[in-house]
Design a protein around this motif. Structure first.
Motif, mmCIF file in Angstrom:
data_model
loop_
_atom_site.group_PDB
_atom_site.id
_atom_site.type_symbol
_atom_site.label_atom_id
_atom_site.label_comp_id
_atom_site.label_asym_id
_atom_site.label_seq_id
_atom_site.Cartn_x
_atom_site.Cartn_y
_atom_site.Cartn_z
ATOM 1 N N GLN A 1 0.836 -1.198 0.000
ATOM 2 C CA GLN A 1 0.000 0.000 0.000
ATOM 3 C C GLN A 1 0.873 1.252 0.000
ATOM 4 O OE1 GLN A 1 -3.851 -0.142 1.984
ATOM 5 N NE2 GLN A 1 -3.138 -1.934 3.118
ATOM 6 N N LEU A 2 0.235 2.391 -0.157
ATOM 7 C CA LEU A 2 0.940 3.665 -0.168
ATOM 8 C C LEU A 2 0.735 4.412 1.142
ATOM 9 C CD1 LEU A 2 0.003 5.014 -3.722
ATOM 10 C CD2 LEU A 2 2.126 3.873 -3.048
ATOM 11 N N LEU A 3 1.797 5.036 1.623
ATOM 12 C CA LEU A 3 1.715 5.973 2.741
ATOM 13 C C LEU A 3 1.813 7.380 2.165
ATOM 14 C CD1 LEU A 3 4.249 4.340 5.241
ATOM 15 C CD2 LEU A 3 1.755 4.069 5.217
ATOM 16 N N ILE A 4 0.872 8.235 2.519
ATOM 17 C CA ILE A 4 0.863 9.616 2.038
ATOM 18 C C ILE A 4 1.152 10.523 3.227
ATOM 19 C CG2 ILE A 4 -0.474 11.395 0.861
ATOM 20 C CD1 ILE A 4 -2.363 9.132 -0.094
ATOM 21 N N ALA A 5 2.222 11.290 3.136
ATOM 22 C CA ALA A 5 2.631 12.142 4.247
ATOM 23 C C ALA A 5 1.597 13.228 4.509
ATOM 24 C CB ALA A 5 3.985 12.772 3.954
ATOM 25 N N MET A 6 1.252 13.386 5.785
ATOM 26 C CA MET A 6 0.362 14.463 6.198
ATOM 27 C C MET A 6 1.181 15.735 6.427
ATOM 28 S SD MET A 6 -2.872 13.524 6.442
ATOM 29 C CE MET A 6 -3.743 14.247 7.843
ATOM 30 N N PRO A 7 0.514 16.898 6.496
ATOM 31 C CA PRO A 7 1.261 18.151 6.677
ATOM 32 C C PRO A 7 2.122 18.188 7.933
ATOM 33 C CG PRO A 7 -0.961 18.608 5.939
ATOM 34 C CD PRO A 7 -0.919 17.138 6.223
ATOM 35 N N GLY A 8 1.791 17.386 8.938
ATOM 36 C CA GLY A 8 2.590 17.359 10.159
ATOM 37 C C GLY A 8 4.002 16.845 9.939
ATOM 38 N N LEU A 9 4.253 16.198 8.797
ATOM 39 C CA LEU A 9 5.592 15.700 8.485
ATOM 40 C C LEU A 9 6.398 16.706 7.670
ATOM 41 C CD1 LEU A 9 5.045 11.909 7.648
ATOM 42 C CD2 LEU A 9 6.265 12.891 9.585
ATOM 43 N N ALA A 10 6.141 17.986 7.905
ATOM 44 C CA ALA A 10 6.874 19.022 7.178
ATOM 45 C C ALA A 10 8.363 18.910 7.468
ATOM 46 C CB ALA A 10 6.354 20.399 7.568
ATOM 47 N N GLY A 11 9.158 19.199 6.472
ATOM 48 C CA GLY A 11 10.607 19.098 6.616
ATOM 49 C C GLY A 11 11.112 17.794 6.047
ATOM 50 N N GLU A 12 12.399 17.749 5.788
ATOM 51 C CA GLU A 12 13.001 16.539 5.233
ATOM 52 C C GLU A 12 12.971 15.422 6.264
ATOM 53 O OE1 GLU A 12 13.916 16.061 2.172
ATOM 54 O OE2 GLU A 12 13.482 18.094 1.548
ATOM 55 N N PRO A 13 12.964 14.151 5.849
ATOM 56 C CA PRO A 13 12.984 13.735 4.447
ATOM 57 C C PRO A 13 11.603 13.374 3.894
ATOM 58 C CG PRO A 13 13.530 11.866 5.824
ATOM 59 C CD PRO A 13 13.237 13.016 6.752
ATOM 60 N N PHE A 14 10.535 13.545 4.704
ATOM 61 C CA PHE A 14 9.253 12.981 4.280
ATOM 62 C C PHE A 14 8.200 13.996 3.859
ATOM 63 C CE2 PHE A 14 10.877 9.497 7.042
ATOM 64 C CZ PHE A 14 10.922 8.519 6.067
ATOM 65 N N GLU A 15 8.540 15.263 3.801
ATOM 66 C CA GLU A 15 7.543 16.276 3.446
ATOM 67 C C GLU A 15 6.936 15.982 2.070
ATOM 68 O OE1 GLU A 15 6.984 21.126 3.265
ATOM 69 O OE2 GLU A 15 8.934 20.272 3.705
ATOM 70 N N ALA B 1 -2.342 1.087 -3.515
ATOM 71 C CA ALA B 1 -1.353 1.350 -4.563
ATOM 72 C C ALA B 1 -1.873 0.850 -5.897
ATOM 73 C CB ALA B 1 -0.036 0.666 -4.220
ATOM 74 N N SER B 2 -1.407 1.474 -6.946
ATOM 75 C CA SER B 2 -1.672 0.988 -8.300
ATOM 76 C C SER B 2 -0.413 1.219 -9.116
ATOM 77 C CB SER B 2 -2.846 1.738 -8.938
ATOM 78 O OG SER B 2 -2.488 3.093 -9.184
ATOM 79 N N GLN B 3 -0.235 0.432 -10.159
ATOM 80 C CA GLN B 3 0.944 0.649 -10.989
ATOM 81 C C GLN B 3 0.891 2.009 -11.665
ATOM 82 O OE1 GLN B 3 2.252 -2.561 -13.442
ATOM 83 N NE2 GLN B 3 2.147 -4.057 -11.796
ATOM 84 N N GLU B 4 -0.297 2.490 -11.933
ATOM 85 C CA GLU B 4 -0.443 3.821 -12.531
ATOM 86 C C GLU B 4 0.182 4.887 -11.634
ATOM 87 O OE1 GLU B 4 -3.948 6.882 -14.094
ATOM 88 O OE2 GLU B 4 -4.484 5.000 -13.122
ATOM 89 N N LEU B 5 -0.050 4.764 -10.315
ATOM 90 C CA LEU B 5 0.526 5.731 -9.382
ATOM 91 C C LEU B 5 2.020 5.492 -9.181
ATOM 92 C CD1 LEU B 5 -2.253 5.906 -6.638
ATOM 93 C CD2 LEU B 5 -1.643 7.712 -8.259
ATOM 94 N N ILE B 6 2.402 4.233 -8.973
ATOM 95 C CA ILE B 6 3.803 3.916 -8.683
ATOM 96 C C ILE B 6 4.724 4.379 -9.802
ATOM 97 C CG2 ILE B 6 5.431 1.995 -8.397
ATOM 98 C CD1 ILE B 6 3.131 0.507 -6.946
ATOM 99 N N PHE B 7 4.287 4.168 -11.039
ATOM 100 C CA PHE B 7 5.141 4.495 -12.180
ATOM 101 C C PHE B 7 4.707 5.794 -12.861
ATOM 102 C CE2 PHE B 7 5.228 -0.261 -11.953
ATOM 103 C CZ PHE B 7 6.539 -0.353 -11.461
#
Length: 201
Positions: free
Chosen positions: A11-25, A166-172
């Motif tokens: 599956q995909l993890l989508i960073a929320m705004p609380g993860l501002a800053g490197e490396p996961f923003e 996740a989908s291959q459309e998103l991954i690639f």
């Protein structure tokens, strides 16, 4: 591959705004492995400026043929072992005893067969990509994102990530800078409506 129903593998993890800053923003991470002891994934939308496949294979001394995807982007896969390469790819290509089959996402191929995802961390796949005999679709990343026991679960509980299929459309995706918004859209979420604080019902 894990059969744990609580696993986020594939599956995909989508960073929320609380993860501002490197490396996961604004990052989108494909979860390659997840069990009670650890989680490992690759960031899919942080291309490394000034580095492409052609430059990488030249630096590695690999002979790059005319069919090589020389302009293919190279991604920052995460903060762990960022000098090591990982290739997330379609399963039309495998190296025996090296490629890890990750299972889904599945997508009907032109011949009606389902295809999954593979992960290969070997110089051999770069050689094959440079000669045009590698996988049809691939993401090449340096480094990975890793979590220890319970760490990812704690971050999810703290509203650091949204989980999306996740989908291959998103991954690639050919335009990775749009991946964060596109992944949110699969959940019906508008980026402007996100809050960095955890909600309580």
């Amino acid at each position: 591959m894990t059969d744990d129903p609580l696993s986020l593998q594939g599956q995909l993890l989508i960073a929320m705004p609380g993860l501002a800053g490197e490396p996961f923003e604004h990052s989108v991470v494909y979860v390659c492995q997840h069990d009670e002891n650890h989680a490992m994934g690759l960031i899919l939308n942080q291309p490394i400026n000034g580095l492409n496949f052609g430059k990488m294979v030249r630096e590695l001394g690999i002979d790059s043929g005319d069919r090589a995807p020389s302009l293919q982007k190279i991604f920052r896969g995460g903060p762990v072992q960022n000098d090591r390469g990982f290739v997330l790819h379609s399963l039309d290509y495998q190296i025996d005893k090296i490629t890890v089959e990750l299972g889904g996402p599945f997508q009907e191929g032109q011949d009606g067969e389902e295809t999954g995802m593979g992960l290969t961390a070997s110089r051999d796949i770069l050689v094959d990509l440079s000669s045009g005999t590698g996988p049809a679709r691939s993401v090449i990343a340096l480094g990975y994102a890793g979590w220890g026991p319970g760490q990812l679960e704690n971050e999810l509980g703290a509203n650091a990530w949204l989980v999306a299929p996740a989908s291959q459309e998103l991954i690639f995706m050919s335009e990775p800078e749009q991946l964060w918004s596109a992944a949110l859209a699969t959940l019906g979420v508008e980026p402007a409506h996100l809050s960095g604080t955890a909600g309580r019902a």
